[in-house]
Design an enzyme around this catalytic site. Structure first.
Site, PDB file in Angstrom:
ATOM      1  CG  HIS A 162       1.995  -8.850   0.763  1.00  0.00           C
ATOM      2  ND1 HIS A 162       1.112 -10.079   0.675  1.00  0.00           N
ATOM      3  CD2 HIS A 162       1.862  -8.102   1.633  1.00  0.00           C
ATOM      4  CE1 HIS A 162       1.203  -9.639   2.406  1.00  0.00           C
ATOM      5  NE2 HIS A 162       1.450  -8.854   2.859  1.00  0.00           N
TER       6      HIS A 162
ATOM      7  CG  ASP B  93      -2.023  -1.118   1.356  1.00  0.00           C
ATOM      8  OD1 ASP B  93      -2.420  -1.446   0.476  1.00  0.00           O
ATOM      9  OD2 ASP B  93      -2.546  -1.218   2.139  1.00  0.00           O
TER      10      ASP B  93
ATOM     11  CB  SER C 246      11.082   2.998   4.132  1.00  0.00           C
ATOM     12  OG  SER C 246      12.455   4.304   3.679  1.00  0.00           O
TER      13      SER C 246
END
Length: 302
Positions: free
Chosen positions: A147, A90, A250
């Site tokens: 992911h 995200d 980050s």
């Protein structure tokens, strides 16, 4: 002018010392402390806890456990379009495009070296020369696990020590070679279209970066590049599988080879918001002998 001043202040800030303090404080399990941190953070960044496996903020043993919370099943949809490259996080697109003459765009009128980003490894840099990249920024409110964009087998991992500049937009615009100067973890995979790399870039306050196959990689930080070779014992992942996380947030840089013939999805540009599992692009398969395609792997999504 404010951006330049901020960059100058960051140059002289004891970045690693501050990050060590934050590393400890974010893991302090004393109830009043961790609950205060979590409540304050939720209000400041309007964090949606309803999509987490555990939606009760008070149930987390530390602020770091809350920050790296797992998503509930079904909270994200993984695009199953053939040959889709998925967003690994995200976040928001910082930059996206082609790797040209061994350089990647960092910001307007500012670029940096692919070879430097990869710790000076010429063989790895050659595999991605003239390929494509996407730099994805994770804000504090975002989900902070990372992911897989596609199925792949882990081949090698590099830990490259460096600075810990913040990765907010003003610093990205004003700090030269920021991503190639910051501490980072480079994970290279073999895929259906050839090599693919995820570069996990540290930043001030990022007390550690970890992967699902090794656990916490940093700290300790040290001064030398560390290399782990997995060619003889590759770790296999399916598209969408969790591969690592930032303990405080980050940026992730996705690197793709030229033979992938990437076609970015329409409308994707700098500052576009992205969600884990959505399609970023499609690729042309056939660049690898691994035979891996989305759906094959042994690490399920939490």
């Amino acid at each position: 002018m404010l951006g330049r001043l901020f960059a100058l202040i960051m140059e002289v800030t004891p970045q690693h010392a501050i990050s060590r303090v934050i590393h400890g404080l974010s893991r302090w399990s004393w109830g009043p402390w961790k609950n205060l941190l979590i409540r304050s953070f939720r209000r400041l960044y309007q964090v949606n806890t309803g999509e987490a496996v555990n939606s009760d903020p008070g149930a987390y043993p530390s602020f770091n456990a809350f920050f790296t919370r797992a998503l509930a099943p079904g909270a994200r949809t993984v695009d199953t379009t053939p040959n889709a490259l998925l967003s690994p996080v995200d976040g928001a697109v910082s930059q996206i495009g082609a790797i040209t003459e061994g350089r990647l765009i960092q910001a307007k009128r500012r670029d940096f070296s692919l070879a430097a980003l990869l710790g000076g490894d010429p063989a790895m840099a050659a595999r991605f020369a003239d390929g494509a990249f996407a730099t994805l920024y994770l804000s504090p409110r975002d989900y902070h696990r990372i992911h897989m964009p596609c199925a792949g087998e882990l081949q090698q991992m590099l830990h490259v020590p460096g600075r810990l500049f913040g990765v907010s937009a003003p610093l990205v615009r004003h700090v030269p070679d920021l991503y190639a100067r910051n501490e980072r973890l480079v994970c290279e995979f073999d895929t259906a279209f050839g090599p693919m790399a995820l570069v996990l870039v540290g930043a001030i306050g990022v007390g550690s970066i970890e992967t699902v196959w090794t656990g916490e990689v940093t700290p300790p930080r040290g001064q030398r590049i560390r290399n782990w070779d997995y060619h003889e014992r590759p770790v296999t992942f399916a598209a969408g599988d969790e591969m690592g996380r930032f303990n405080l947030g980050s940026t992730v840089i996705l690197l793709l080879p030229p033979q992938a013939s990437v076609r970015w999805d329409e409308g994707l540009a700098s500052e576009s918001t992205v969600r884990l599992g959505q399609s970023l692009a499609t690729y042309t398969s056939g660049g690898s002998e691994s035979g891996l395609f989305p759906g094959e792997g042994d690490h399920g999504i939490e």
